[in-house]
Design a protein around this motif. Structure first.
Motif, PDB file in Angstrom:
ATOM      1  N   ASP A   1       0.880  -1.110  -0.077  1.00  0.00           N
ATOM      2  CA  ASP A   1      -0.021  -0.183  -0.081  1.00  0.00           C
ATOM      3  C   ASP A   1       0.883   1.135  -0.024  1.00  0.00           C
ATOM      4  O   ASP A   1       0.467   2.293  -0.678  1.00  0.00           O
ATOM      5  CB  ASP A   1      -0.885  -0.190   1.041  1.00  0.00           C
ATOM      6  N   PRO A   2       1.981   1.499   0.772  1.00  0.00           N
ATOM      7  CA  PRO A   2       2.632   2.547   0.823  1.00  0.00           C
ATOM      8  C   PRO A   2       3.234   3.018  -0.662  1.00  0.00           C
ATOM      9  O   PRO A   2       3.531   4.447  -0.718  1.00  0.00           O
ATOM     10  CB  PRO A   2       3.869   2.362   1.853  1.00  0.00           C
ATOM     11  N   TYR A   3       3.241   2.160  -1.404  1.00  0.00           N
ATOM     12  CA  TYR A   3       3.802   2.243  -2.785  1.00  0.00           C
ATOM     13  C   TYR A   3       2.969   2.551  -3.946  1.00  0.00           C
ATOM     14  O   TYR A   3       3.175   2.540  -5.066  1.00  0.00           O
ATOM     15  CB  TYR A   3       4.831   1.332  -3.076  1.00  0.00           C
ATOM     16  N   ARG A   4       1.605   2.791  -3.637  1.00  0.00           N
ATOM     17  CA  ARG A   4       0.384   2.641  -4.541  1.00  0.00           C
ATOM     18  C   ARG A   4      -0.591   3.644  -4.002  1.00  0.00           C
ATOM     19  O   ARG A   4      -0.721   3.919  -2.647  1.00  0.00           O
ATOM     20  CB  ARG A   4      -0.321   1.646  -4.906  1.00  0.00           C
ATOM     21  N   VAL A   5      -1.494   4.132  -4.504  1.00  0.00           N
ATOM     22  CA  VAL A   5      -2.698   4.797  -4.070  1.00  0.00           C
ATOM     23  C   VAL A   5      -3.428   3.908  -3.464  1.00  0.00           C
ATOM     24  O   VAL A   5      -3.959   2.914  -3.976  1.00  0.00           O
ATOM     25  CB  VAL A   5      -3.491   5.652  -5.262  1.00  0.00           C
ATOM     26  N   ALA A   6      -3.663   4.100  -2.114  1.00  0.00           N
ATOM     27  CA  ALA A   6      -4.480   3.150  -1.560  1.00  0.00           C
ATOM     28  C   ALA A   6      -5.496   3.653  -0.347  1.00  0.00           C
ATOM     29  O   ALA A   6      -5.009   4.848   0.084  1.00  0.00           O
ATOM     30  CB  ALA A   6      -3.598   2.079  -0.793  1.00  0.00           C
ATOM     31  N   LYS A   7      -6.575   3.176  -0.390  1.00  0.00           N
ATOM     32  CA  LYS A   7      -7.565   4.023   0.409  1.00  0.00           C
ATOM     33  C   LYS A   7      -7.133   4.227   2.009  1.00  0.00           C
ATOM     34  O   LYS A   7      -7.470   5.206   2.552  1.00  0.00           O
ATOM     35  CB  LYS A   7      -9.053   3.320   0.346  1.00  0.00           C
ATOM     36  N   LEU A   8      -6.489   3.106   2.324  1.00  0.00           N
ATOM     37  CA  LEU A   8      -6.039   3.057   3.744  1.00  0.00           C
ATOM     38  C   LEU A   8      -4.642   3.861   4.009  1.00  0.00           C
ATOM     39  O   LEU A   8      -4.685   4.017   5.191  1.00  0.00           O
ATOM     40  CB  LEU A   8      -5.993   1.712   4.234  1.00  0.00           C
ATOM     41  N   ASN A   9      -4.202   4.174   2.956  1.00  0.00           N
ATOM     42  CA  ASN A   9      -2.923   5.090   3.333  1.00  0.00           C
ATOM     43  C   ASN A   9      -3.382   6.500   4.089  1.00  0.00           C
ATOM     44  O   ASN A   9      -4.355   7.057   3.786  1.00  0.00           O
ATOM     45  CB  ASN A   9      -2.076   5.565   2.194  1.00  0.00           C
ATOM     46  N   ARG A  10      -2.342   6.907   4.865  1.00  0.00           N
ATOM     47  CA  ARG A  10      -2.415   8.190   5.378  1.00  0.00           C
ATOM     48  C   ARG A  10      -1.120   8.775   5.685  1.00  0.00           C
ATOM     49  O   ARG A  10      -0.304   8.102   6.091  1.00  0.00           O
ATOM     50  CB  ARG A  10      -3.617   8.433   6.664  1.00  0.00           C
ATOM     51  N   TRP A  11      -1.207  10.365   5.690  1.00  0.00           N
ATOM     52  CA  TRP A  11       0.152  10.678   6.058  1.00  0.00           C
ATOM     53  C   TRP A  11      -0.035  12.184   6.360  1.00  0.00           C
ATOM     54  O   TRP A  11      -1.306  12.460   6.358  1.00  0.00           O
ATOM     55  CB  TRP A  11       1.396  10.682   4.814  1.00  0.00           C
ATOM     56  N   THR A  12       0.898  12.955   6.988  1.00  0.00           N
ATOM     57  CA  THR A  12       0.613  14.168   7.264  1.00  0.00           C
ATOM     58  C   THR A  12       0.805  15.195   6.205  1.00  0.00           C
ATOM     59  O   THR A  12       1.705  15.364   5.543  1.00  0.00           O
ATOM     60  CB  THR A  12       1.888  14.742   8.385  1.00  0.00           C
ATOM     61  N   GLU A  13      -0.663  15.442   5.938  1.00  0.00           N
ATOM     62  CA  GLU A  13      -0.847  16.235   4.810  1.00  0.00           C
ATOM     63  C   GLU A  13      -0.908  17.726   5.139  1.00  0.00           C
ATOM     64  O   GLU A  13      -1.341  18.087   6.462  1.00  0.00           O
ATOM     65  CB  GLU A  13      -2.257  15.924   4.230  1.00  0.00           C
TER      66      GLU A  13
END
Lengths: 420, 420
Positions: free
Chosen positions: B184-196
């Motif tokens: 997931d961290p290497y693709r667009v994935a619904k569950l990803n999140r980061w400090t936007e």
């Protein structure tokens, strides 16, 4: 209908087969009309040819011990179960490259299969100097299909784990490989044998060659821990039946989820044994030179076509838990992914070359030898061939990571043949 | 006595525990006197502290879904079975480094364990800037013992295969790792999140970094196919409870037979996260400089002591299917074998460093983050720390084979910290 296990005989077999509809149909007539001949010349099992008015079948029944050694070496009947499971899986991917299954009886540890005729064991063909123009592409296809399609490059993690699980208890047959292939030839072991006294020196040398032993143990660790794909596990030229136009892989009872290079290495290693054995079979020195050349070309073709087909299957694959294609869809990604696949294949090549060498050594210094060499009557001539097998094998194992391609392997083979 | 599964509550738990003799003995008194508090702050399970007149216990019960996400994400209760089995195995090798087990109920997916006090989750200690002088040697011992002694360097092939078999169906938890850590961290994935929006640029960059993605996929393949040893499978600083003098590893529900470096990398990767997170926790810039230094020394010590203990165990081992000691008994053999062990450890080091980097990235760009970073309130400060985590992680993954030792890793960490 289930019957308790007992080893069957020419006499008792027909009545057992008569209860199997597909077998009855294949043989035709009444079971009293069927002729039976026990022909097993392998190391482990009973093999019967059964002929009826309508056709023929092969019956393979596991014995509860190693046939080559006797009942002092028990061996689980369950190997027949693994063989049938592997054959069933192979049939999904390469139905034309394996025998057709007519019946499987788990209790009797018995598989009834297509009688392949006029096929012969490829090893015998290689001894006679027969060329098989389609062999390389057939066996390459067999390996590419069965290895790629049972790997996580093609399937989900769950399916992979189910297959690991399904084969995990084939412990006894894996243990034969662990002992006889990866260990015994490198130590003093009761079961070892070689052409004495000619090879006494090199046998002792190998037992003291620390670099060689460590390289082999590294590969043993890989054999024990690398769950890459369902492998045949014993893919030498005695497990392949051929005609000039047809190729069938038999006897996958050593199957489990292991390192891919073990299968590819088995094929190439056994071709190289056949290469060096020619000196024991030619009518006059040099008579088999063109055939020797043909064998090396086949070894090259096996790798090259396997490499090509494996990559074609990989390029076409949309599934697979590892290296999901969706991660590498843009043009830059596609280029980088292609380079990574090449790296993967180079690594698999090194595995292949090393396992090839290991399989060659066990056939000269270990328990189970091959007819290519065993049938050479003059022990001095045989030992001379065998020494060359050993010399090339050691080089393949030690230089596996340095060889840049299959051409390096065949050049090395020619070099060893030419050397005094 | 067996009860069908139901999620227990503060109210229903005591009566269930009252039927377990060892638990009753530990807690003392009547079950009506027992107090219960649900304290689960993990991602997956219910966790209760139960206190009685005579003592306390921890009760961990699996829920049939991922707690972090909710019942839209079902997860097998069987993970409790694997956790108990792994904990039982760990107890054989390092009884002082895991909690004591009082009771296991398979149907209820429930483990009753020692209540560790005054232990805290190590991650929380690292946030507070607490030093644990024995941690490195304890965790090194834990890993060396559990990894070496469940590998074919120590055990027979048959035992190894039995353990692979025993854990093979822990598919769902492995799949979480395969998805959330390696994919997931290497693709667009619904569950990803980061400090936007602070990390939008580097998140996009990572999704397009072909070299990085391929290096990670190579490791995913290793995670899927390399059956080296029973690994904990989730050995971050949230799975370790500490006091200044004691260390206990908890939560091995992700256990299976996989690559050793995944555990060692998890520990080191999470120490490196803590290192970069200090900037978000220090009272004034530089206040935590000595503590930062301490963390890096621990990362070095974890590897060095693990390396040392693993080799000591190997040197002492007389068994093991791979690299049988009897093959290398003479002086030359012993020297060569020692060199091979060093090579093995270098290879394991490269695995470790790469898995460390992969574990770091998933904590910044994937679903499950860590408190070290999440507790930094100012998103700009947090993102600055996280960017450093990502920058070091990428370097570790890409340079895993080039780094010559753990000193290179900590030098690189200091370099990333100092860089603008």
């Amino acid at each position: 209908m289930s019957q308790p296990y007992r080893a069957l005989s020419d006499g008792s077999l027909p009545e057992v087969l008569a209860a199997m509809p597909q077998v009855r149909e294949q043989l035709g007539g009444a079971f009293t009309q069927w002729s039976v001949q026990e022909v097993g010349d392998g190391n482990l099992n009973l093999v019967f040819i059964v002929k009826g008015p309508g056709g023929s079948v092969i019956v393979k029944q596991a014995l509860p011990y190693v046939r080559l050694v006797g009942d002092s070496w028990p061996l689980p009947l369950a190997r027949s179960y693994y063989e049938h499971m592997a054959l069933t899986e192979q049939t999904k991917h390469v139905p034309k490259l394996v025998p057709k299954i007519y019946h499987y009886d788990r209790d009797l540890a018995l598989i009834v299969m297509e009688y392949l005729t006029p096929h012969i064991i490829m090893r015998k063909g290689l001894i006679q100097g027969i060329e098989y123009p389609l062999f390389a592409s057939h066996i390459a296809e067999f390996m590419a299909q069965t290895l790629f399609k049972t790997s996580v490059l093609a399937i989900s993690a769950a399916e992979h784990k189910r297959r690991i699980w399904a084969f995990i208890d084939n412990i006894a047959l894996c243990k034969i490989t662990e002992d006889l292939v990866f260990t015994d030839p490198y130590r003093v072991a009761k079961l070892n044998r070689w052409t004495e006294p000619f090879l006494d020196d090199i046998a002792a040398e190998f037992r003291e060659d620390e670099k060689l032993k460590l390289a082999v143990q590294k590969r043993k660790l890989q054999f024990l821990t690398s769950a890459e794909a369902m492998i045949h596990g014993d893919l030498h030229t005695g497990s392949i039946m051929v005609t000039p136009l047809d190729t069938r892989v038999i006897d996958p009872e050593f199957a489990f989820v292991g390192p891919m290079g073990f299968d590819v290495g088995a094929v190439i290693g056994n071709l190289l044994i056949a290469y060096f054995a020619q000196a024991g079979h030619e009518e006059r020195p040099g008579a088999r030179t063109p055939y020797r050349h043909w064998i090396l070309v086949q070894a090259e073709q096996v790798w090259r076509q396997f490499n090509k087909r494996f990559l074609e299957l990989w390029d076409a694959s949309k599934s697979g838990e590892a290296y999901m294609p969706e991660l590498f869809t843009d043009p830059q990604g596609a280029v980088a992914f292609a380079a990574e696949k090449q790296r993967f294949m180079r690594s698999l090549f090194a595995d292949t070359v090393s396992f090839a060498g290991i399989k060659m050594i066990r056939r000269v210094l270990g328990l189970a030898h091959t007819e290519d060499l065993e049938s050479i009557k003059d022990p001095a001539v045989r030992a001379s061939c065998e020494r060359k097998v050993l010399n090339l094998a050691r080089r393949l194992i030690l230089d596996a990571d340095k060889l840049t391609g299959i051409g390096d392997v065949t050049i090395a083979a020619r070099g060893v043949l030419a050397a005094q």
